[in-house]
Design a protein around this motif. Structure first.
Motif, mmCIF file in Angstrom:
data_model
loop_
_atom_site.group_PDB
_atom_site.id
_atom_site.type_symbol
_atom_site.label_atom_id
_atom_site.label_comp_id
_atom_site.label_asym_id
_atom_site.label_seq_id
_atom_site.Cartn_x
_atom_site.Cartn_y
_atom_site.Cartn_z
ATOM 1 N N LEU A 28 1.091 -1.038 -0.139
ATOM 2 C CA LEU A 28 0.100 0.051 -0.390
ATOM 3 C C LEU A 28 0.737 1.524 0.158
ATOM 4 C CD1 LEU A 28 -2.670 -1.619 2.511
ATOM 5 C CD2 LEU A 28 -2.823 -1.087 -0.042
ATOM 6 N N ARG A 29 1.664 0.973 0.725
ATOM 7 C CA ARG A 29 2.583 2.301 0.769
ATOM 8 C C ARG A 29 3.472 3.126 -0.625
ATOM 9 N NH1 ARG A 29 6.103 -0.253 6.059
ATOM 10 N NH2 ARG A 29 4.580 -0.672 7.313
ATOM 11 N N GLY A 88 4.390 6.237 0.763
ATOM 12 C CA GLY A 88 5.033 5.711 1.992
ATOM 13 C C GLY A 88 4.247 6.126 3.300
ATOM 14 N N ASN A 89 2.854 5.930 3.042
ATOM 15 C CA ASN A 89 1.820 5.516 4.239
ATOM 16 C C ASN A 89 0.671 5.077 3.647
ATOM 17 O OD1 ASN A 89 0.426 6.492 5.801
ATOM 18 N ND2 ASN A 89 0.407 8.113 6.470
ATOM 19 N N GLU A 90 0.675 3.486 4.442
ATOM 20 C CA GLU A 90 -0.700 2.869 4.156
ATOM 21 C C GLU A 90 -1.734 3.414 4.561
ATOM 22 O OE1 GLU A 90 1.859 0.987 7.738
ATOM 23 O OE2 GLU A 90 1.890 2.375 6.533
ATOM 24 N N SER A 91 -2.272 4.592 5.226
ATOM 25 C CA SER A 91 -3.422 4.618 5.449
ATOM 26 C C SER A 91 -3.387 6.491 4.633
ATOM 27 C CB SER A 91 -3.231 4.994 7.408
ATOM 28 O OG SER A 91 -3.194 4.515 7.983
ATOM 29 N N ARG A 92 -2.440 6.740 4.062
ATOM 30 C CA ARG A 92 -2.808 7.703 3.313
ATOM 31 C C ARG A 92 -2.833 7.852 2.419
ATOM 32 N NH1 ARG A 92 0.994 12.238 1.692
ATOM 33 N NH2 ARG A 92 2.375 11.129 2.588
ATOM 34 N N PRO A 93 -3.735 7.124 0.903
ATOM 35 C CA PRO A 93 -4.235 6.873 -0.266
ATOM 36 C C PRO A 93 -3.772 7.809 -1.434
ATOM 37 C CG PRO A 93 -6.151 6.759 0.758
ATOM 38 C CD PRO A 93 -5.297 7.954 1.960
ATOM 39 N N GLY A 129 -8.061 5.048 -1.983
ATOM 40 C CA GLY A 129 -7.657 4.119 -1.302
ATOM 41 C C GLY A 129 -7.516 2.510 -2.145
ATOM 42 N N ALA A 130 -7.182 1.496 -1.601
ATOM 43 C CA ALA A 130 -7.564 0.060 -2.257
ATOM 44 C C ALA A 130 -9.035 -0.541 -1.719
ATOM 45 C CB ALA A 130 -6.422 -0.554 -1.970
ATOM 46 N N ASN A 131 -10.017 -1.478 -1.508
ATOM 47 C CA ASN A 131 -10.437 -1.897 -1.087
ATOM 48 C C ASN A 131 -10.047 -3.304 -0.203
ATOM 49 O OD1 ASN A 131 -12.505 0.424 -1.809
ATOM 50 N ND2 ASN A 131 -13.125 -0.964 -3.604
ATOM 51 N N ALA A 150 -7.338 -3.015 3.565
ATOM 52 C CA ALA A 150 -6.738 -1.900 3.687
ATOM 53 C C ALA A 150 -7.033 -0.822 4.113
ATOM 54 C CB ALA A 150 -6.927 -1.753 1.980
ATOM 55 N N ARG A 151 -8.858 -1.151 4.008
ATOM 56 C CA ARG A 151 -9.582 -0.423 4.884
ATOM 57 C C ARG A 151 -9.859 -0.215 6.628
ATOM 58 N NH1 ARG A 151 -10.812 2.135 0.163
ATOM 59 N NH2 ARG A 151 -12.602 3.398 1.230
#
Length: 329
Positions: free
Chosen positions: A296-297, A303-308, A315-317, A321-322
């Motif tokens: 995800l990063r 570089g952040n899995e929480s920032r799409p 963001g991914a589904n 991911a959610r």
């Protein structure tokens, strides 16, 4: 060991430190052995302290996570070869999710057109296999526009390319853009298999991995044949572009070197005997593995899995991911 890490640091200097950092170390050489030792003992110091551990989830969520990448590849390959995407081939697999942004038919030569068309159909089969086995979710919104690829290539080389990189302009550009995609899925499948508990999902992911690895090998081989060719009008060789992209993915994922371009120092080549690197692999020539967080990063480009961002502006589904997106709020 010191020699190995010295070469590795120099090889990845551009994205990890910048030239000024090495100049500083040259000014204070007495500190350099200590820095080398620390990196040898704890290479995560290069990237800070992100989570690099496998995600805790059931088999269904882990396998469904891969749909995000399979959707991405299916749309890129189908639209690049045919000018139309998943909705024209099997719309039910998208489950009502939005079509991608900006993808279009690429200007491909006959050979590459046939290869990419086949890859696209293979991705449709992958989607169907995953959804049939564990279930699915709606296709996420994806950005496959020339502008998104241009930003990615700018980030990789470290400056603005003029004119902006267009993945659909010609066969070589499309191959370089394709270099970005299957490898991410490949290392994701390698990372997922050890944590799967059911034989059915293990067999499925192993079978998916085999084809993803084949696609990546074909793309890398075609690029290797043109490795010394300069990409017009940038004056940067194909090999250098692949190295820049791989270095960027390592930087974004933040969990060490798990990605290498087509040419490496001999100390990083197979058995330390070659600088060619048609297949990216670890010192034992085994495939690298990545976690969902690392993926995800990388595909978000943040570089952040929480920032799409990047390929997935919303963001991914899927549950994995959610769950990371939920932590941002």
């Amino acid at each position: 060991m010191v020699f190995f890490y010295t070469l590795m640091i120099n090889y990845h200097t551009r994205t990890l430190f910048g030239s000024s950092a090495l100049k500083t170390m040259a000014i204070i050489p007495s500190t350099f052995p200590a820095i080398i030792f620390l990196l040898a003992v704890k290479p995560s110091l290069l990237w800070g302290a992100p989570c690099c551990e496998p995600v805790q989830a059931n088999d269904t969520d882990k396998v469904e996570f891969a749909l995000n990448l399979e959707f991405l590849e299916a749309e890129f390959f189908l639209r690049g070869a045919l000018g139309r995407g998943l909705d024209a081939i099997n719309s039910s697999l998208a489950e009502g999710g939005p079509p991608p942004i900006g993808a279009r038919k690429a200007n491909l030569d006959p050979l590459l057109h046939r290869i990419i068309e086949e890859f696209g159909y293979q991705e449709v089969g992958h989607l169907r296999a995953i959804i049939t086995t564990v279930g699915g979710f709606p296709r996420p919104l994806m950005d496959l526009s020339p502008q998104n690829f241009a930003k990615l290539f700018d980030d990789a080389v470290g400056f603005h390319l003029e004119p902006p990189f267009d993945p659909y302009a010609n066969s070589l550009n499309y191959l370089l853009a394709s270099y970005v995609l299957p490898y991410v899925g490949l290392v994701g499948y390698v990372g997922a298999i050890p944590g799967l508990t059911h034989n059915t999902t293990r067999r499925l992911v192993a079978s998916l991995l085999g084809v993803e690895a084949g696609q990546d090998a074909v793309i890398r081989t075609l690029l290797y044949e043109r490795g010394q060719e300069e990409v017009f009008p940038y004056g940067i060789t194909v090999e250098k572009f692949t190295n820049y992209i791989s270095e960027l993915r390592n930087e974004l994922a933040k969990c060490g070197i798990k990605d290498e371009g087509l040419r490496v120092p001999k100390v990083l080549g197979a058995e330390n005997r070659t600088t060619s690197n048609i297949l990216s692999a670890d010192p034992s020539s085994l495939s690298y593995a990545r976690t969902p967080q690392e993926i995800l990063r990388t595909v978000y480009g943040t570089g952040n899995e929480s920032r799409p961002g990047g390929f997935y502006p919303r963001g991914a589904n899927g549950n994995i991911a959610r769950s990371f997106l939920a932590r941002a709020y």
